[in-house]
Each structure stands twice: as C-alpha cells, then as structure tokens.
Design a protein around this motif. Structure first.
Motif, PDB file in Angstrom:
ATOM      1  N   THR A 198     -37.074  -8.062 -10.690  1.00 33.57           N
ATOM      2  CA  THR A 198     -35.909  -8.927 -10.633  1.00 33.57           C
ATOM      3  C   THR A 198     -34.877  -8.333  -9.672  1.00 33.57           C
ATOM      4  N   VAL A 199     -33.869  -9.130  -9.370  1.00 33.98           N
ATOM      5  CA  VAL A 199     -32.791  -8.658  -8.500  1.00 33.98           C
ATOM      6  C   VAL A 199     -32.108  -7.443  -9.123  1.00 33.98           C
ATOM      7  N   ARG A 200     -31.856  -7.496 -10.438  1.00 35.67           N
ATOM      8  CA  ARG A 200     -31.254  -6.347 -11.122  1.00 35.67           C
ATOM      9  C   ARG A 200     -32.138  -5.112 -10.997  1.00 35.67           C
ATOM     10  N   ASP A 201     -33.450  -5.278 -11.211  1.00 34.39           N
ATOM     11  CA  ASP A 201     -34.386  -4.153 -11.091  1.00 34.39           C
ATOM     12  C   ASP A 201     -34.259  -3.487  -9.726  1.00 34.39           C
ATOM     13  N   LEU A 202     -34.222  -4.316  -8.698  1.00 30.83           N
ATOM     14  CA  LEU A 202     -34.194  -3.797  -7.334  1.00 30.83           C
ATOM     15  C   LEU A 202     -32.893  -3.050  -7.052  1.00 30.83           C
TER      16      LEU A 202
ATOM     17  N   GLY B 229     -30.304   4.383 -10.882  1.00 31.36           N
ATOM     18  CA  GLY B 229     -29.991   4.387 -12.311  1.00 31.36           C
ATOM     19  C   GLY B 229     -29.438   3.042 -12.747  1.00 31.36           C
ATOM     20  N   PRO B 230     -29.170   2.888 -14.041  1.00 35.29           N
ATOM     21  CA  PRO B 230     -28.662   1.618 -14.571  1.00 35.29           C
ATOM     22  C   PRO B 230     -27.319   1.245 -13.955  1.00 35.29           C
ATOM     23  N   LEU B 231     -27.113  -0.069 -13.809  1.00 31.72           N
ATOM     24  CA  LEU B 231     -25.850  -0.595 -13.310  1.00 31.72           C
ATOM     25  C   LEU B 231     -25.238  -1.517 -14.356  1.00 31.72           C
ATOM     26  N   SER B 232     -23.936  -1.472 -14.495  1.00 35.53           N
ATOM     27  CA  SER B 232     -23.260  -2.384 -15.411  1.00 35.53           C
ATOM     28  C   SER B 232     -23.239  -3.784 -14.815  1.00 35.53           C
ATOM     29  N   GLU B 233     -22.931  -4.776 -15.646  1.00 31.62           N
ATOM     30  CA  GLU B 233     -22.821  -6.142 -15.161  1.00 31.62           C
ATOM     31  C   GLU B 233     -21.778  -6.221 -14.043  1.00 31.62           C
TER      32      GLU B 233
ATOM     33  N   GLU C 198     -26.328 -16.379 -11.138  1.00 31.51           N
ATOM     34  CA  GLU C 198     -27.460 -17.167 -10.655  1.00 31.51           C
ATOM     35  C   GLU C 198     -28.636 -16.307 -10.197  1.00 31.51           C
ATOM     36  N   TYR C 199     -28.375 -15.054  -9.856  1.00 32.75           N
ATOM     37  CA  TYR C 199     -29.418 -14.256  -9.201  1.00 32.75           C
ATOM     38  C   TYR C 199     -29.860 -13.016  -9.968  1.00 32.75           C
ATOM     39  N   ILE C 200     -29.069 -12.522 -10.882  1.00 24.58           N
ATOM     40  CA  ILE C 200     -29.327 -11.215 -11.470  1.00 24.58           C
ATOM     41  C   ILE C 200     -30.704 -11.102 -12.114  1.00 24.58           C
ATOM     42  N   ASP C 201     -31.183 -12.188 -12.736  1.00 25.47           N
ATOM     43  CA  ASP C 201     -32.483 -12.132 -13.417  1.00 25.47           C
ATOM     44  C   ASP C 201     -33.591 -12.839 -12.645  1.00 25.47           C
ATOM     45  N   ARG C 202     -33.311 -13.256 -11.433  1.00 23.20           N
ATOM     46  CA  ARG C 202     -34.347 -13.917 -10.633  1.00 23.20           C
ATOM     47  C   ARG C 202     -35.331 -12.902 -10.071  1.00 23.20           C
ATOM     48  N   GLU C 203     -36.582 -13.340  -9.983  1.00 23.83           N
ATOM     49  CA  GLU C 203     -37.619 -12.454  -9.474  1.00 23.83           C
ATOM     50  C   GLU C 203     -37.613 -12.466  -7.949  1.00 23.83           C
ATOM     51  N   MET C 204     -37.895 -11.305  -7.358  1.00 20.52           N
ATOM     52  CA  MET C 204     -37.924 -11.165  -5.900  1.00 20.52           C
ATOM     53  C   MET C 204     -39.252 -11.673  -5.349  1.00 20.52           C
ATOM     54  N   ASN C 205     -39.400 -13.008  -5.368  1.00 17.29           N
ATOM     55  CA  ASN C 205     -40.647 -13.608  -4.900  1.00 17.29           C
ATOM     56  C   ASN C 205     -40.346 -14.751  -3.945  1.00 17.29           C
ATOM     57  N   THR C 206     -41.336 -15.612  -3.732  1.00 17.76           N
ATOM     58  CA  THR C 206     -41.192 -16.678  -2.744  1.00 17.76           C
ATOM     59  C   THR C 206     -40.239 -17.781  -3.180  1.00 17.76           C
TER      60      THR C 206
END
Length: 240
Positions: free
Chosen positions: A93-97, A104-108, A124-132
C-alpha cells in the motif's frame, strides 16, 4: 558534498554517453541539471544513484568513495533516487511504501504531510495498493513522496514534473523550495521546466555527455531561454 571526478560511462561495445565529467555539489543546495534530450542527464543521475556503474572516474559523497557500491548500498549511505518512470509494487500500500522509505512507522499526520507535499489527499490514497489502478501521474507523485520521506543526504529527482497536473506541480515547486530552506541535504533535479530552473542555486547544462556550462539562474537561464526561443522558430529565424 558530492564530488564527481573524471566520470565516464559507455554502453558495452557502444558509444560513450558520459564523458569525463568533473563536478562538486555543495550540501544544502538545490541543483538543476538540464540540457538537450539525449545529452546524458538521466545517465548521469543513474550513475550517481548506482543504477549504472561508470567505466571510469569516481563518485564521492561526504569524503567516502561510493564508486563500487550498488544502488542498495548507496541508498543506505544516503542517496535517494526517484525514477523518471516510477516502479510499481504490487501488494504494497501507499502507507507501506512510505514507511519503508522512512525506515519505520509513520503517524497519520506524517503520512498526510508527505502526501500533501505532492498534491495528494491522504484519505484517498493511504490504503491504496501500488498497482496498475494508479495512474502514471499518481505513481510519480507517490514515488516523490517516498524520496521526501527518506530525509537523504542527496535526493535525485528525474523530471519530477512528468505526468503531474499544474496544481500539483506548483505545490511540488514549493516543496523543493521548503527543502532547500531546511539546508539538510542536497537536491539534484533533472528538469526542463523554467519554474524549477528559476529556483535553483546552480544550473548545470549537460550536452553530448559533457558539462557545457554551469552557474546561477541569473548567469545561465537567459541564454537557455534565448536558445529555446530560436529553436522553436521556423527556418532558424528568431521571432522578435
């Protein structure tokens, strides 16, 4: 400080793309590399980042010779690189990246700040997967955000304006100015955009694999704009 000493690079059995380049980039400066297409700008960025290995010369960061290090080792030593064409990471996900980039972990709030700097809404983007499912422009902005998350000694951006809308571009320019003001690392940006060139501490013009000229925007930009104006004119006649 980044120092390039007699740097050269040729394709196996092919032409020499980078030819005996000597440069020094001071810490805390915003440096823009520009020049004609095919002149060697992206090749130079890839050599500094470790994507490619020079055939001659040395790359030195803060007194340490990185010439023999691969891209992973250079990243660990403080070099961050945003590709001209972003790489997609299926399953992340965008957060993972962003957290991988930050180490390390990031706060909201931190995630929101990073995405806001490139003109994206975190919700809108934090939990979206980095795909097509992401457009090229969205992927580009997220990759730039990962570089910002690194707080690297040297951050390299290869044509960051590509695929970005005008509003996001304006926000990105503001972000580059803010980063320069913090004076914590060197920014190396490859760009043809006059707005980015105008905020540089130094402009370096690369043509035919060599440094054609370098200097402040006041010294270099007028001749670049005049050259571009002439090239756009039919039959080589300058429009007045």
């Amino acid at each position: 400080m980044l120092k390039l000493e007699h740097l050269a690079w040729a394709l196996p059995g092919g032409d020499e793309l980078i030819k005996d380049i000597d440069l020094s980039l001071d810490t805390g400066k915003l440096v823009v590399v520009t020049g004609p297409n095919g002149g060697g700008k992206t090749s130079l960025a890839k050599l500094i980042a470790g994507v490619e290995t020079p055939t001659a010369g040395r790359i030195i960061l803060d007194g340490e010779d990185l010439t023999g290090d691969d891209i992973t080792t250079r990243a660990q030593k403080g070099i961050a690189y945003a590709f001209q064409q972003p790489v997609r990471f299926k399953g992340l996900t965008v957060r993972d990246l962003l957290e991988l980039a930050a180490g390390g972990p990031l706060s909201e709030q931190e995630v929101c700040q990073l995405l806001g700097k490139v003109g994206l809404c975190a919700e809108e983007y934090i939990d979206r997967e980095m795909n097509t499912s992401l457009s090229g422009g969205e992927s580009k902005r997220i990759e730039i955000a990962t570089v910002l998350a690194r707080n690297a000694k040297l951050s390299i951006f290869d044509e960051p304006e590509a695929g970005i809308d005008l509003w996001s571009f304006a926000r990105l320019v503001e972000t580059f100015e803010d980063l320069r003001g913090q004076n914590t690392g060197t920014l190396l940006i490859i760009s043809h955009q006059e707005r980015i060139l105008s905020i540089a501490d130094e402009i370096i013009v690369i043509a035919d694999g060599r440094v054609r000229t370098k200097g402040t925007p006041k010294e270099v930009l007028p001749s670049l704009l005049a050259e571009e104006k002439t090239m756009r004119c039919p039959l080589g006649k300058e429009i007045v």
